[in-house]
Design a protein around this motif. Structure first.
Motif, short mmCIF file in Angstrom:
data_model
loop_
_atom_site.label_atom_id
_atom_site.label_comp_id
_atom_site.label_asym_id
_atom_site.label_seq_id
_atom_site.Cartn_x
_atom_site.Cartn_y
_atom_site.Cartn_z
N ASN A 4 28.15 -12.90 67.94
CA ASN A 4 27.40 -13.62 68.95
C ASN A 4 28.29 -14.66 69.61
OD1 ASN A 4 25.02 -12.24 68.31
ND2 ASN A 4 24.52 -13.69 66.68
N ILE A 7 28.57 -19.15 76.08
CA ILE A 7 29.45 -19.50 77.19
C ILE A 7 28.98 -20.83 77.77
CG2 ILE A 7 30.20 -18.88 79.52
CD1 ILE A 7 29.97 -15.96 78.73
N GLU A 9 30.08 -23.04 80.90
CA GLU A 9 30.92 -23.05 82.11
C GLU A 9 30.05 -23.50 83.29
OE1 GLU A 9 33.16 -23.13 85.00
OE2 GLU A 9 34.24 -22.37 83.24
N ALA A 15 31.25 -18.05 85.21
CA ALA A 15 30.51 -17.74 83.98
C ALA A 15 30.04 -16.29 84.00
CB ALA A 15 29.33 -18.69 83.84
N ALA A 16 29.53 -15.84 85.16
CA ALA A 16 29.05 -14.46 85.27
C ALA A 16 30.21 -13.47 85.14
CB ALA A 16 28.33 -14.26 86.60
N GLN A 19 31.27 -13.31 81.50
CA GLN A 19 30.33 -12.54 80.70
C GLN A 19 30.50 -11.04 80.95
OE1 GLN A 19 26.33 -14.02 80.71
NE2 GLN A 19 25.45 -12.17 79.80
N LEU A 22 33.71 -9.81 79.27
CA LEU A 22 33.54 -9.75 77.81
C LEU A 22 32.73 -8.52 77.41
CD1 LEU A 22 32.87 -13.51 76.99
CD2 LEU A 22 34.83 -12.16 76.23
N GLN A 23 31.69 -8.21 78.17
CA GLN A 23 30.89 -7.03 77.86
C GLN A 23 31.69 -5.75 78.02
OE1 GLN A 23 27.51 -7.62 80.46
NE2 GLN A 23 26.41 -8.87 78.96
N ARG A 30 27.56 -10.10 71.65
CA ARG A 30 26.28 -10.45 72.28
C ARG A 30 26.33 -11.89 72.79
NH1 ARG A 30 21.39 -12.43 69.50
NH2 ARG A 30 19.64 -12.34 70.96
N ILE A 31 26.13 -12.08 74.09
CA ILE A 31 26.10 -13.42 74.67
C ILE A 31 24.69 -13.99 74.46
CG2 ILE A 31 26.53 -14.83 76.71
CD1 ILE A 31 28.96 -13.29 75.68
N SER A 34 24.17 -18.91 78.04
CA SER A 34 25.18 -19.37 78.99
C SER A 34 24.68 -20.66 79.60
CB SER A 34 25.42 -18.31 80.07
OG SER A 34 26.44 -18.72 80.97
N CYS A 120 40.19 -11.56 72.96
CA CYS A 120 39.19 -10.81 72.20
C CYS A 120 39.80 -10.22 70.93
CB CYS A 120 38.61 -9.69 73.06
SG CYS A 120 37.55 -10.27 74.41
#
Length: 288
Positions: A4, A7, A9, A15-16, A19, A22-23, A30-31, A34, A120
């Protein structure tokens, strides 16, 4: 590897983008939240206890560095390790050297997918090491040491870059922008009176909203300056930070008492207050 992450930011597009990348790079991550400011990062970090926290260094109110420090201090003593911290920064000129020395990581703005992929990989390796029972106790103390070293190097640099920060110290302290000469005298104003307080008379300083309480053996004063700004003007050998909101004069410490849970409390010379030492600064008090 399932984990988990939180974020923090304050730039929504970044931030988007973070995310989304990262996905793509780590589908099992799992975020859980945010947020856009340091206070929310601290609150959500303590509430959700994620495995990883991505922290922007410069955010409204509480900075990412301050949020990381507060997270380390307020983290519950239930055996769960602190989250792994990744700082998001555009200021490599003051940050990267410190980050490279620590077992933490960083992400530069604008986002570089190749660099994020390495981050990562490092995070996954660190989380796997944490899965070993013996690693739970061994990772906490080194991480706190690394955080403290990081703050010592980076906060001063960050302050120099924040030209728009509030540095108004009118009628508060007789300060100078130079840190080469430690502060010797404080001008504390109350109404129409300005009291000259020798720094050598101060037993401890305590943050109080937008002010700092100046505690001597017989009086208390308020000055309008942040504790962070004040710290840059104090002699680090004479004044020790023991909590994110408390700085004590070292030779005013009479003794340090540790309870069964390992919590340290300071007894002072010339004052009846008992000051709590946070985990982040507890290693100052080791028997010689």
């Amino acid at each position: 590897m399932h984990a988990n992450a939180l974020i923090a930011e304050d730039e929504p597009l970044l931030a988007a983008n973070l995310q989304a990348e990262l996905q793509r790079l780590w589908p099992e991550l799992r975020i859980v939240a945010s947020v856009g400011d340091g206070v929310s990062a601290l609150q959500q970090g303590l509430a959700l206890q994620p495995d990883v926290v991505f922290l922007d260094i410069r955010m409204p109110g509480m900075s990412g560095l301050e949020a990381a420090e507060a997270l380390a201090e307020d983290w519950p003593d239930d055996g769960r390790p602190l989250p792994l911290l990744v700082f998001v920064t555009a200021y490599d000129e003051y940050a990267l050297r410190a980050f490279e020395r620590a077992a933490l990581d960083y992400v530069l703005k604008p986002l570089q997918p190749e660099r994020l992929a390495k981050t990562c990989q490092r995070l996954q390796a660190a989380l796997q090491a944490r899965g070993q029972p013996a690693a739970l106790e061994s990772t906490l103390a080194p991480m706190l040491d690394q955080l403290r070293g990081l703050f010592g190097v980076s906060v001063a640099g960050a302050s120099a870059l924040q030209a728009n920060a509030n540095t108004n110290t009118n009628a508060s302290t007789s300060t100078s922008t130079s840190t080469s000469t430690p502060l010797r005298m404080i001008q504390a104003s109350a109404g129409n009176t300005i009291t000259m307080v020798p720094v050598s008379d101060v037993i401890y300083f305590e943050a109080a909203d937008k002010y700092v309480r100046v505690i001597t053996s017989d009086r208390e004063h308020l000055i309008r300056v942040s504790l962070r700004e004040l710290l840059q003007q104090l002699d680090p050998q004479a004044f020790w930070q023991i909590h994110r909101g408390t700085v004590v004069r070292a030779d005013a410490i009479a003794s340090a008492t540790r309870d069964e849970a390992g919590k340290l409390t300071l007894n002072l010379r010339g004052h009846s207050a008992h000051l709590t030492v946070s985990r982040l600064y507890a290693d100052r008090f080791r028997a010689m």
